[in-house]
Write a protein that holds these residues in place. Structure first.
Motif, PDB file in Angstrom:
ATOM      1  N   SER A   1      59.770   1.974  95.021  1.00  0.00           N
ATOM      2  CA  SER A   1      60.977   2.109  95.854  1.00  0.00           C
ATOM      3  C   SER A   1      60.681   2.268  97.341  1.00  0.00           C
ATOM      4  O   SER A   1      61.509   1.888  98.177  1.00  0.00           O
ATOM      5  N   SER A   2      59.527   2.769  97.710  1.00  0.00           N
ATOM      6  CA  SER A   2      59.195   2.937  99.129  1.00  0.00           C
ATOM      7  C   SER A   2      58.450   1.731  99.705  1.00  0.00           C
ATOM      8  O   SER A   2      58.148   1.699 100.891  1.00  0.00           O
TER       9      SER A   2
ATOM     10  N   GLN B   1      58.286  -5.195  96.372  1.00  0.00           N
ATOM     11  CA  GLN B   1      59.046  -4.692  95.224  1.00  0.00           C
ATOM     12  C   GLN B   1      59.384  -5.808  94.249  1.00  0.00           C
ATOM     13  O   GLN B   1      59.490  -5.576  93.045  1.00  0.00           O
ATOM     14  N   LEU B   2      59.549  -7.010  94.741  1.00  0.00           N
ATOM     15  CA  LEU B   2      59.883  -8.153  93.893  1.00  0.00           C
ATOM     16  C   LEU B   2      58.631  -8.856  93.361  1.00  0.00           C
ATOM     17  O   LEU B   2      58.578  -9.245  92.194  1.00  0.00           O
TER      18      LEU B   2
ATOM     19  N   ALA C   1      52.624  -8.751  87.883  1.00  0.00           N
ATOM     20  CA  ALA C   1      52.099  -7.965  86.763  1.00  0.00           C
ATOM     21  C   ALA C   1      52.564  -8.541  85.431  1.00  0.00           C
ATOM     22  O   ALA C   1      51.777  -8.661  84.484  1.00  0.00           O
ATOM     23  N   VAL C   2      53.821  -8.943  85.341  1.00  0.00           N
ATOM     24  CA  VAL C   2      54.360  -9.530  84.110  1.00  0.00           C
ATOM     25  C   VAL C   2      53.662 -10.858  83.805  1.00  0.00           C
ATOM     26  O   VAL C   2      53.310 -11.143  82.654  1.00  0.00           O
ATOM     27  N   VAL C   3      53.436 -11.673  84.825  1.00  0.00           N
ATOM     28  CA  VAL C   3      52.753 -12.955  84.619  1.00  0.00           C
ATOM     29  C   VAL C   3      51.318 -12.724  84.146  1.00  0.00           C
ATOM     30  O   VAL C   3      50.848 -13.387  83.212  1.00  0.00           O
ATOM     31  N   VAL C   4      50.619 -11.775  84.751  1.00  0.00           N
ATOM     32  CA  VAL C   4      49.240 -11.479  84.337  1.00  0.00           C
ATOM     33  C   VAL C   4      49.214 -10.988  82.892  1.00  0.00           C
ATOM     34  O   VAL C   4      48.375 -11.428  82.091  1.00  0.00           O
ATOM     35  N   ILE C   5      50.130 -10.100  82.543  1.00  0.00           N
ATOM     36  CA  ILE C   5      50.205  -9.601  81.160  1.00  0.00           C
ATOM     37  C   ILE C   5      50.449 -10.759  80.203  1.00  0.00           C
ATOM     38  O   ILE C   5      49.787 -10.878  79.170  1.00  0.00           O
TER      39      ILE C   5
END
Length: 151
Positions: A50-51, A57-58, A64-68
């Motif tokens: 959030s900071s 943030q996007l 991370a989702v693509v790497v997973i």
């Protein structure tokens, strides 16, 4: 007459064995649930970003989702299974999604209001644990239900 009964019993045993085998084949591999658990964990950890600048943030959670996805799903089976969801299956899936939403929402709210840094981490661990333990059970239930249609 007795021979017909033996043949019938043998045929029923073969059908039952085929249903068990189909139920096993319909289940998703364990790595699928690990991948889903990691995806939900990434979502639970979003309050930590959030900071950060909006672009990060996007981009960071998406990366991370693509790497997973690439790491966990790199060697998927070629067969595609299609299961039509029944009312009971939809209820299980909605309950599962609702539980993940409640855990994620409460985590985000507590982090925003109280500033407790550990809450999103605990929520991520809880979500991962729930997905990797309960989702395979749900999947087995679905596979059994689909393989026993017609009984």
């Amino acid at each position: 007459m007795e021979n017909d009964a033996d043949d019938a019993r043998e045929a029923l045993d073969v059908v039952e064995e085929a249903q068990k085998l189909n139920a096993e084949r319909l289940q998703r591999p364990r790595r699928y649930w690990v991948m889903l658990g990691l995806f939900l964990s990434v979502l639970a950890l979003l309050p930590y970003t959030s900071s950060w600048p909006v672009v990060f943030q996007l981009v960071v959670p998406l990366a991370a989702v693509v790497v997973i996805a690439v790491v966990v799903a790199w060697k998927q089976p070629t067969a595609v299974r299609k299961i039509k969801l029944s009312g009971r299956m939809v209820a299980q899936l909605l309950g599962f999604a609702l539980l993940a939403g409640i855990i994620g929402g409460l985590s985000r709210a507590v982090y925003a209001e109280q500033g407790w840094w550990w809450v999103p981490m605990v929520a991520a661990i809880i979500m991962f644990t729930i997905v990797t333990t309960l989702a395979p059970l749900m999947d087995r239930s679905w596979a059994r239900q689909v393989s026993h249609i017609g009984k």
